[in-house]
Design an enzyme around this catalytic site. Structure first.
Site, PDB file in Angstrom:
ATOM      1  N   GLY A   1       0.824  -1.200   0.000  1.00 53.60           N
ATOM      2  CA  GLY A   1       0.000   0.000   0.000  1.00 53.60           C
ATOM      3  C   GLY A   1       0.857   1.248   0.000  1.00 53.60           C
ATOM      4  O   GLY A   1       2.065   1.196   0.269  1.00 53.60           O
ATOM      5  N   CYS A   2       0.252   2.387  -0.300  1.00 52.76           N
ATOM      6  CA  CYS A   2       1.024   3.630  -0.381  1.00 52.76           C
ATOM      7  C   CYS A   2       1.512   4.087   0.990  1.00 52.76           C
ATOM      8  O   CYS A   2       2.666   4.504   1.136  1.00 52.76           O
ATOM      9  CB  CYS A   2       0.215   4.728  -1.069  1.00 52.76           C
ATOM     10  SG  CYS A   2      -1.411   5.042  -0.352  1.00 52.76           S
ATOM     11  N   TYR A   3       0.653   3.997   2.014  1.00 48.96           N
ATOM     12  CA  TYR A   3       1.089   4.382   3.355  1.00 48.96           C
ATOM     13  C   TYR A   3       2.216   3.480   3.861  1.00 48.96           C
ATOM     14  O   TYR A   3       3.236   3.978   4.363  1.00 48.96           O
ATOM     15  CB  TYR A   3      -0.086   4.350   4.338  1.00 48.96           C
ATOM     16  CG  TYR A   3      -1.043   5.513   4.228  1.00 48.96           C
ATOM     17  CD1 TYR A   3      -0.609   6.827   4.396  1.00 48.96           C
ATOM     18  CD2 TYR A   3      -2.397   5.300   3.990  1.00 48.96           C
ATOM     19  CE1 TYR A   3      -1.492   7.893   4.319  1.00 48.96           C
ATOM     20  CE2 TYR A   3      -3.292   6.356   3.911  1.00 48.96           C
ATOM     21  CZ  TYR A   3      -2.833   7.657   4.080  1.00 48.96           C
ATOM     22  OH  TYR A   3      -3.711   8.718   4.002  1.00 48.96           O
TER      23      TYR A   3
END
Length: 208
Positions: free
Chosen positions: A15-17
């Site tokens: 995921g981006c986070y």
């Protein structure tokens, strides 16, 4: 995870986070430069990070002139961050992760706080040792901080760090749609197919 990715037939993209948080903290935990307990991750994403589903407070027009935290009691990417930071530390990592949405269309900035366990110089050494030869991760000189505009439209991650007493403050800027999504998928596909890792990704940003 280059070797594991290169030998796999299927890869789940991070995921981006987690991408920004793990890039910022994993080298420090792996080197023992910071404690795996009491980690705080404040991360801010553009509205495109909320996906395509419509909803109040998740569109750029709703967020214009505003700024808010969400899923503060537990975001779905929290376990992924804890998993990878625990693996880097070699023991369970204890952390608080709070995501925010900012009035911008794209970009992600993670600001991470961790307690230094050795000397402040070990923070810089761990980051430079980890990323000194990385083509898609750049570490700024101490005290300089990255901006989301600087990585817009790229698969780059730019990391900054500063020391406040016994606390290491590490920031990581990525494009949530680039390094945090499509760009990282291309990077993984390149590894899986035997292409140069940066094929199609060595591009300049769209700013200025």
């Amino acid at each position: 995870n280059r070797k594991a990715v290169a030998g796999s037939g299927a890869v789940a993209n991070p995921g981006c986070y987690p991408t920004a948080a793990v890039l910022a903290l994993a080298p420090l935990l792996r080197a023992g430069a910071v404690s795996p307990r009491g980690i705080v991750i404040d991360a801010v994403s553009g509205t495109s990070g909320a996906g395509r589903s419509p909803g109040d407070g998740f569109t750029l027009s709703e967020l214009d002139g505003s700024f808010a935290a969400y899923s503060a009691a537990g975001h779905r990417h929290g376990p992924e961050i804890a998993q990878e930071l625990s693996a880097a530390a070699g023991e369970p990592a204890e952390l608080a992760f709070v995501p925010h949405l900012a009035p911008m269309s794209r970009g992600l900035l993670a600001t991470c706080y961790a307690t230094i366990t050795s000397g402040p110089q070990d923070v810089a050494a761990a980051l430079h040792d980890a990323y000194g030869t990385e083509p898609l991760v750049h570490v700024l000189p101490e005290g300089r901080q990255p901006a989301t505009k600087h990585v817009a439209g790229t698969a780059m991650a730019v990391i900054g760090f500063a020391i406040q007493g016994t606390t290491a403050v590490v920031t990581c800027a990525i494009d949530n749609l680039g390094k945090g999504a499509a760009g990282q998928a291309v990077q993984n596909a390149n590894l899986m197919t035997g292409l140069s890792e940066t094929t199609g990704l060595a591009v300049d940003g769209v700013f200025p």
